[in-house]
Design a protein around this motif. Sequence first.
Motif, PDB file in Angstrom:
ATOM      1  N   PRO A 165       7.836   6.443   2.503  1.00  0.00           N
ATOM      2  CA  PRO A 165       6.923   5.457   1.919  1.00  0.00           C
ATOM      3  C   PRO A 165       5.518   5.621   2.477  1.00  0.00           C
ATOM      4  CG  PRO A 165       8.208   4.437   3.647  1.00  0.00           C
ATOM      5  CD  PRO A 165       8.739   5.845   3.509  1.00  0.00           C
ATOM      6  N   VAL A 166       4.546   5.114   1.737  1.00  0.00           N
ATOM      7  CA  VAL A 166       3.151   5.172   2.158  1.00  0.00           C
ATOM      8  C   VAL A 166       2.595   3.759   2.235  1.00  0.00           C
ATOM      9  CG1 VAL A 166       2.221   5.390  -0.187  1.00  0.00           C
ATOM     10  CG2 VAL A 166       0.946   6.360   1.745  1.00  0.00           C
ATOM     11  N   SER A 167       1.670   3.551   3.201  1.00  0.00           N
ATOM     12  CA  SER A 167       1.125   2.209   3.408  1.00  0.00           C
ATOM     13  C   SER A 167      -0.361   2.297   3.728  1.00  0.00           C
ATOM     14  CB  SER A 167       1.859   1.528   4.569  1.00  0.00           C
ATOM     15  OG  SER A 167       1.336   0.237   4.815  1.00  0.00           O
ATOM     16  N   PRO A 168      -1.229   1.688   2.901  1.00  0.00           N
ATOM     17  CA  PRO A 168      -2.670   1.696   3.160  1.00  0.00           C
ATOM     18  C   PRO A 168      -3.049   0.776   4.318  1.00  0.00           C
ATOM     19  CG  PRO A 168      -2.208   1.373   0.819  1.00  0.00           C
ATOM     20  CD  PRO A 168      -0.929   1.161   1.562  1.00  0.00           C
ATOM     21  N   ILE A 169      -4.110   1.182   5.038  1.00  0.00           N
ATOM     22  CA  ILE A 169      -4.595   0.449   6.200  1.00  0.00           C
ATOM     23  C   ILE A 169      -6.081   0.160   6.003  1.00  0.00           C
ATOM     24  CG2 ILE A 169      -5.103   0.643   8.679  1.00  0.00           C
ATOM     25  CD1 ILE A 169      -2.180   0.368   8.247  1.00  0.00           C
ATOM     26  N   GLY A 170      -6.532  -1.026   6.422  1.00  0.00           N
ATOM     27  CA  GLY A 170      -7.970  -1.270   6.399  1.00  0.00           C
ATOM     28  C   GLY A 170      -8.336  -2.728   6.259  1.00  0.00           C
ATOM     29  N   GLY A 171      -9.536  -3.053   6.745  1.00  0.00           N
ATOM     30  CA  GLY A 171      -9.995  -4.429   6.661  1.00  0.00           C
ATOM     31  C   GLY A 171     -10.345  -4.855   5.252  1.00  0.00           C
ATOM     32  N   SER A 172     -10.888  -3.928   4.463  1.00  0.00           N
ATOM     33  CA  SER A 172     -11.205  -4.205   3.056  1.00  0.00           C
ATOM     34  C   SER A 172     -10.649  -3.055   2.213  1.00  0.00           C
ATOM     35  CB  SER A 172     -12.715  -4.331   2.847  1.00  0.00           C
ATOM     36  OG  SER A 172     -13.257  -5.376   3.623  1.00  0.00           O
ATOM     37  N   PRO A 173      -9.330  -2.992   2.048  1.00  0.00           N
ATOM     38  CA  PRO A 173      -8.707  -1.820   1.415  1.00  0.00           C
ATOM     39  C   PRO A 173      -8.687  -1.866  -0.107  1.00  0.00           C
ATOM     40  CG  PRO A 173      -6.998  -3.348   2.079  1.00  0.00           C
ATOM     41  CD  PRO A 173      -8.320  -3.975   2.480  1.00  0.00           C
ATOM     42  N   VAL A 174      -9.734  -2.445  -0.712  1.00  0.00           N
ATOM     43  CA  VAL A 174      -9.735  -2.704  -2.155  1.00  0.00           C
ATOM     44  C   VAL A 174      -9.410  -1.453  -2.958  1.00  0.00           C
ATOM     45  CG1 VAL A 174     -11.065  -3.591  -4.093  1.00  0.00           C
ATOM     46  CG2 VAL A 174     -11.458  -4.504  -1.804  1.00  0.00           C
ATOM     47  N   ALA A 175     -10.078  -0.360  -2.649  1.00  0.00           N
ATOM     48  CA  ALA A 175      -9.887   0.864  -3.434  1.00  0.00           C
ATOM     49  C   ALA A 175      -8.451   1.365  -3.361  1.00  0.00           C
ATOM     50  CB  ALA A 175     -10.852   1.947  -2.952  1.00  0.00           C
ATOM     51  N   LEU A 176      -7.864   1.311  -2.160  1.00  0.00           N
ATOM     52  CA  LEU A 176      -6.492   1.812  -2.017  1.00  0.00           C
ATOM     53  C   LEU A 176      -5.474   0.864  -2.637  1.00  0.00           C
ATOM     54  CD1 LEU A 176      -6.257   3.611   1.431  1.00  0.00           C
ATOM     55  CD2 LEU A 176      -7.358   4.298  -0.715  1.00  0.00           C
ATOM     56  N   LEU A 177      -5.822  -0.389  -2.799  1.00  0.00           N
ATOM     57  CA  LEU A 177      -4.927  -1.304  -3.510  1.00  0.00           C
ATOM     58  C   LEU A 177      -4.797  -0.859  -4.958  1.00  0.00           C
ATOM     59  CD1 LEU A 177      -6.188  -4.758  -2.163  1.00  0.00           C
ATOM     60  CD2 LEU A 177      -4.304  -3.347  -1.291  1.00  0.00           C
ATOM     61  N   HIS A 178      -5.918  -0.489  -5.564  1.00  0.00           N
ATOM     62  CA  HIS A 178      -5.876   0.033  -6.936  1.00  0.00           C
ATOM     63  C   HIS A 178      -5.015   1.294  -6.991  1.00  0.00           C
ATOM     64  CE1 HIS A 178      -8.983  -2.371  -9.146  1.00  0.00           C
ATOM     65  NE2 HIS A 178      -9.355  -2.657  -7.908  1.00  0.00           N
ATOM     66  N   ALA A 179      -5.246   2.207  -6.042  1.00  0.00           N
ATOM     67  CA  ALA A 179      -4.498   3.458  -6.029  1.00  0.00           C
ATOM     68  C   ALA A 179      -3.017   3.234  -5.754  1.00  0.00           C
ATOM     69  CB  ALA A 179      -5.094   4.403  -4.986  1.00  0.00           C
ATOM     70  N   ALA A 180      -2.704   2.216  -4.944  1.00  0.00           N
ATOM     71  CA  ALA A 180      -1.309   1.953  -4.586  1.00  0.00           C
ATOM     72  C   ALA A 180      -0.462   1.600  -5.805  1.00  0.00           C
ATOM     73  CB  ALA A 180      -1.240   0.833  -3.556  1.00  0.00           C
ATOM     74  N   THR A 181      -1.090   1.014  -6.832  1.00  0.00           N
ATOM     75  CA  THR A 181      -0.323   0.636  -8.022  1.00  0.00           C
ATOM     76  C   THR A 181       0.183   1.856  -8.788  1.00  0.00           C
ATOM     77  OG1 THR A 181      -2.233   0.608  -9.537  1.00  0.00           O
ATOM     78  CG2 THR A 181      -1.788  -1.408  -8.284  1.00  0.00           C
ATOM     79  N   ALA A 182      -0.416   3.030  -8.512  1.00  0.00           N
ATOM     80  CA  ALA A 182      -0.119   4.215  -9.311  1.00  0.00           C
ATOM     81  C   ALA A 182       0.737   5.236  -8.583  1.00  0.00           C
ATOM     82  CB  ALA A 182      -1.429   4.876  -9.755  1.00  0.00           C
ATOM     83  N   VAL A 183       1.208   4.905  -7.358  1.00  0.00           N
ATOM     84  CA  VAL A 183       2.071   5.847  -6.631  1.00  0.00           C
ATOM     85  C   VAL A 183       3.474   5.258  -6.553  1.00  0.00           C
ATOM     86  CG1 VAL A 183       0.113   6.759  -5.330  1.00  0.00           C
ATOM     87  CG2 VAL A 183       1.506   4.931  -4.328  1.00  0.00           C
ATOM     88  N   PRO A 184       4.505   6.113  -6.552  1.00  0.00           N
ATOM     89  CA  PRO A 184       5.876   5.609  -6.603  1.00  0.00           C
ATOM     90  C   PRO A 184       6.433   5.169  -5.262  1.00  0.00           C
ATOM     91  CG  PRO A 184       5.887   7.998  -6.616  1.00  0.00           C
ATOM     92  CD  PRO A 184       4.446   7.586  -6.671  1.00  0.00           C
ATOM     93  N   ASN A 185       5.723   5.450  -4.168  1.00  0.00           N
ATOM     94  CA  ASN A 185       6.303   5.220  -2.843  1.00  0.00           C
ATOM     95  C   ASN A 185       5.492   4.245  -2.000  1.00  0.00           C
ATOM     96  OD1 ASN A 185       4.324   7.263  -2.883  1.00  0.00           O
ATOM     97  ND2 ASN A 185       5.065   8.195  -0.995  1.00  0.00           N
ATOM     98  N   HIS A 186       4.682   3.391  -2.645  1.00  0.00           N
ATOM     99  CA  HIS A 186       3.941   2.386  -1.881  1.00  0.00           C
ATOM    100  C   HIS A 186       4.900   1.352  -1.309  1.00  0.00           C
ATOM    101  CE1 HIS A 186       1.834  -1.557  -1.551  1.00  0.00           C
ATOM    102  NE2 HIS A 186       1.008  -0.806  -0.849  1.00  0.00           N
ATOM    103  N   LEU A 187       4.720   1.033  -0.025  1.00  0.00           N
ATOM    104  CA  LEU A 187       5.579   0.057   0.646  1.00  0.00           C
ATOM    105  C   LEU A 187       4.902  -1.314   0.729  1.00  0.00           C
ATOM    106  CD1 LEU A 187       8.145  -0.613   2.280  1.00  0.00           C
ATOM    107  CD2 LEU A 187       6.929   0.214   4.326  1.00  0.00           C
TER     108      LEU A 187
END
Length: 411
Positions: A288-310
């Motif tokens: 699984p993959v997990s984005p990190i950050g204080g303002s992770p707005v961009a990666l939240l958008h990207a997370a919707t399009a990957v199959p392994n977001h945790l």
Amino acid sequence: MRVTGYRTLTTFHDWGRPVGDANGVFTDGITPVPVVLVDTDAGITGAGLGSHTAAEAVFAAVDGEDPRCVTALYDRMIRQTFKAGHGGAVFGTIGAFDTALWDIKAKAAGEPLWRLLGGRDRTVPAYASGLDIALSDDDLAAVYQVYAERGLRAAKLKGGLDIERDRDRLTLVREVLTRAGRGMRPALMLDANECWTRKQAVRHVCELEQTLDLSWVEEPVRRWDAEGLAAVGRGIRASVASGENLTGLEQYRSLLAQGAVDIVQAAAVWGVTHFLRVAALAHAHDLPVSPIGGSPVALLHAATAVPNHLASELQNLREPVGLSFDLRVEGGAFVLGDSAGLGIEVDEKTVAAAAVPPPAAADEGPDVRPEYAGRRLLAVADRARPATHHPGSPVLPTPPHPDGVPHDARP
């Protein structure tokens, strides 16, 4: 459409309380938020949150280019910084420009980035992360109660300096989230921010696991230590998470090849393209993959399009000064809006008018590794100023040390 120029500005998050980790603390609760704005001849401006270091050199790779060719331009920026090196802050600048280009591409298409990337569900599962090592018990409970009221049932605490203190704090947060969840067991994580040796990590976590069920332990040893991370993983029950400080796929290869991590992380400041590639690499290893950050707005958008977001890290519920995001937090998740692009609005006048606090001293805060990190024999008593004196110092809990730093207490 062509890129015509860029601007940089820096705003800040005001947490209203101390924030930090095992390496150090910002006692004033102020954390800088650098922003890159990229302009085009079509009147569309994209925003990216990240470093400004070597911005002029990085911009040379995209100047006059069609911003919609974003993945090709990402590699062009990497090549542009070949000799200088594309790690660290320079990689953050590449990430900021990359994110701004994705913002432009989605705005030009008239769609939110999550839809442009192929996401189906705008809801992104979250976990609470308070950067909370300096908080008293009462303040810790109050902070996580606020997260709980937004439906958060998973929490990552900062720790690693004192086993008993970590146990007490994790137990307290478990109780807060359990009450909010009407008895449902929450997920608990501990982030050591690379402060242990391999043996210290195993000993510390095994002690905690006698009474606590940890979902993962983050950065227990140095970020590049594939053999060490694997050894820690074999010695504890919890999963091992790492990756937020890795810059480029080449830095992940040895970790994945040696089975060193169970949760693959990527920081928001490194950009959307980096995250998508890391997610694909992790997916190829069934991780699984997990984005990190204080303002992770961009990666939240990207997370919707990957199959392994945790799950994605939720730090501050406040927006940076002068910035607004088209998203909300409810039901334990980020919920993205329908604004074209990233949904980031930048009020440059507000940012310019804000009295940006001076930066912290160069030798303070969580971005500075203490001299004796990984070489301490004793627990650190003062959460606001992790000890930097030699770990062989005598254990004298009272009176206080003349310089105001309490002596270490026995674990």
